[in-house]
Every structure is written in C-alpha cells, then in structure tokens.
Design an enzyme around this catalytic site. Sequence first.
Site, PDB file in Angstrom:
ATOM      1  N   ARG A   1     -17.096   7.396   8.019  1.00  0.00           N
ATOM      2  CA  ARG A   1     -17.307   8.723   8.585  1.00  0.00           C
ATOM      3  C   ARG A   1     -18.540   8.792   9.485  1.00  0.00           C
ATOM      4  O   ARG A   1     -18.498   9.371  10.572  1.00  0.00           O
ATOM      5  CB  ARG A   1     -17.437   9.748   7.453  1.00  0.00           C
TER       6      ARG A   1
ATOM      7  N   LYS B   1     -30.274  21.091  26.536  1.00  0.00           N
ATOM      8  CA  LYS B   1     -29.409  21.771  25.566  1.00  0.00           C
ATOM      9  C   LYS B   1     -28.617  20.716  24.798  1.00  0.00           C
ATOM     10  O   LYS B   1     -27.448  20.459  25.063  1.00  0.00           O
ATOM     11  CB  LYS B   1     -28.475  22.749  26.276  1.00  0.00           C
TER      12      LYS B   1
ATOM     13  N   LYS C   1     -40.040  28.078  34.266  1.00  0.00           N
ATOM     14  CA  LYS C   1     -38.887  28.963  34.193  1.00  0.00           C
ATOM     15  C   LYS C   1     -39.353  30.412  34.126  1.00  0.00           C
ATOM     16  O   LYS C   1     -40.553  30.685  34.196  1.00  0.00           O
ATOM     17  CB  LYS C   1     -38.017  28.584  32.991  1.00  0.00           C
TER      18      LYS C   1
ATOM     19  N   GLU D   1     -38.184  27.688  38.804  1.00  0.00           N
ATOM     20  CA  GLU D   1     -36.936  28.446  38.835  1.00  0.00           C
ATOM     21  C   GLU D   1     -37.126  29.742  39.618  1.00  0.00           C
ATOM     22  O   GLU D   1     -38.141  30.420  39.474  1.00  0.00           O
ATOM     23  CB  GLU D   1     -36.527  28.775  37.390  1.00  0.00           C
TER      24      GLU D   1
ATOM     25  N   ASP E   1     -31.298  29.685  40.172  1.00  0.00           N
ATOM     26  CA  ASP E   1     -30.609  30.035  38.937  1.00  0.00           C
ATOM     27  C   ASP E   1     -29.671  31.223  39.121  1.00  0.00           C
ATOM     28  O   ASP E   1     -30.092  32.292  39.582  1.00  0.00           O
ATOM     29  CB  ASP E   1     -31.643  30.358  37.853  1.00  0.00           C
TER      30      ASP E   1
END
Length: 283
Positions: free
Chosen positions: A99, A134, A166, A199, A221
Amino acid sequence: MDKEYIIQHIRQSIKEDIPSFDHSSLACIATDSQKKVKLMAKQEGILCGVDIFCMVFEELNTQNDIKIEKFMNDGDKLHYGDIILKISGNAINILSAERTALNYIQLLSGIATTTAEYVALLNGMHTQLLDTRKTTPSFRMLEKYAVKVGGAVNHRFGLSDMIMLKDNHIDFAGGISQAINKTNKYLEDNNLNLKIEIEVRNFEELQQVLQTGKIHRIMLDNFSPEDLKKAVGIINHRYETEASGGINKTTLRTYAESGVDFISVGALTHHIFALDISLLADI
C-alpha cells in the site's frame, strides 16, 4: 532528489502504515512463504515514482530476498496492461510494502500525467508551465519532481528560494513602492541575491510597479486573456511575466497566446488524481 530525504520520508510512511505489525498478513501467511507479484498499469498516463516504489520494498526487505525486475522508467507512457516491474520474495514483506509503495507511484504518476496533458496544450508556444507551492505537506519535493517528469518547470521550492510579493505582503507593507523598496533594502542589508517577483491585480497596480522598477518578474493575477495580452504589451519585455489565477486546460492556450512568459497552475499538484496502477499476484 535528495536520496536520504526520500528514505526518511519512506520510513515515516511505513511507520504510519505499520505502527507495530502487519497482523493481516501474519494471521494467514506463513513467515517463510515466497511469492511473485507484478505491477500493472490499468489506465493510460505518464509513469513516475518507479525508484521510490522500489525503495519501499527495499526498506522492508528484512529477509534479504526481495528481487525486483524493472521494465519501465519514469517518464515512460503507460498503456492499459503494461507491466512496469515484477517482484519476488518474502510474501509478508511484499504485502506489508504494497500500500505504501502504491501510494507513492499512483500519486506521482497522476501528477506527471496531468502535467503532461497541460504541457501538450502549450505545444509550439513561447509560454512555459509552472507549478506552485500548493502541495501536500511533506510531499513537495516528490510532487515537484513529478511535475518535471510531466514536462513542466518548477517554480520556487519554498519561501527561501526567491522573493514573491503577493497581495498581503503589499497591503501589510503599505503599498507597492514601499514593498519593493523595503525588499531591495532587506536584500542589500543581508547580502542576499534573490530574484523579486511581485503580484499585480489590475492595471493601476501594474503602473505602480513599472514606475518603481527594481524587480525581476511581474505576476498578473486573475487577468482576463484580453487584459493579459494588453498588460504583456505594456510591460514589453522589460520584466519577465507570469499569469496565474484559475487557469485550466480549457483556457490555458488562450492565455498563452498573450505572449506571457510563464503560466502557473496550482491544479498540477493540488487538484490531482491517483493513476490506476495495481500490484497483482504473478501466478
């Protein structure tokens, strides 16, 4: 990839799956039983994680009798029924490793497959496809490796690799020019040589960045394809350009037609599926 990091990751994964003993196998399989299994693809895709799969079995090779015969490598295209490798050895060890080993190869092959599908949509285009941060906690190195196997380019690995200013950085710093100027002073004061990406969310912010300068890349963005093309034209190769924000397979090529240098897609690593790969008795 860092082999020692991978080994430690595998050991932690095995500990998670086998805190003490594999009672299911011990209950019904003789401890000296020898068996053979084959790893088979059950859908098309791009193979990734073969060596990591094998390392799981090597880690549980307590009888020193596990033998692995590989037929395919990372980056190979899979078709239904392809035999990736065969394993022989102690039956309990094979079942105990199954597994955890499958979790690695199924996940990484899923990422490589998805990435390859996106990359194919950019065929003939100037634009390069990037991943993001992410990622699954503790799986970043592996997931970004799978992105490269799929044909895309890694963005920064973590917060120490480059500066990315950002929206929250800008708001907390008091504005775009303040964020850029403070960042350049920080780099100078600490003798750091890091690229700066910033950004922007609209044309007003873009103009503020262009007036301030002292950056390397501008991330546009959530711009529409039309506005992105206009923004890329305004920047006019003075800085690298990157598009982000909800770009998917349907819209990817349209965004690339703007001439943007990079498109980052978080879905490469956080909207993923596990490729259907099975370990079957080889009788």
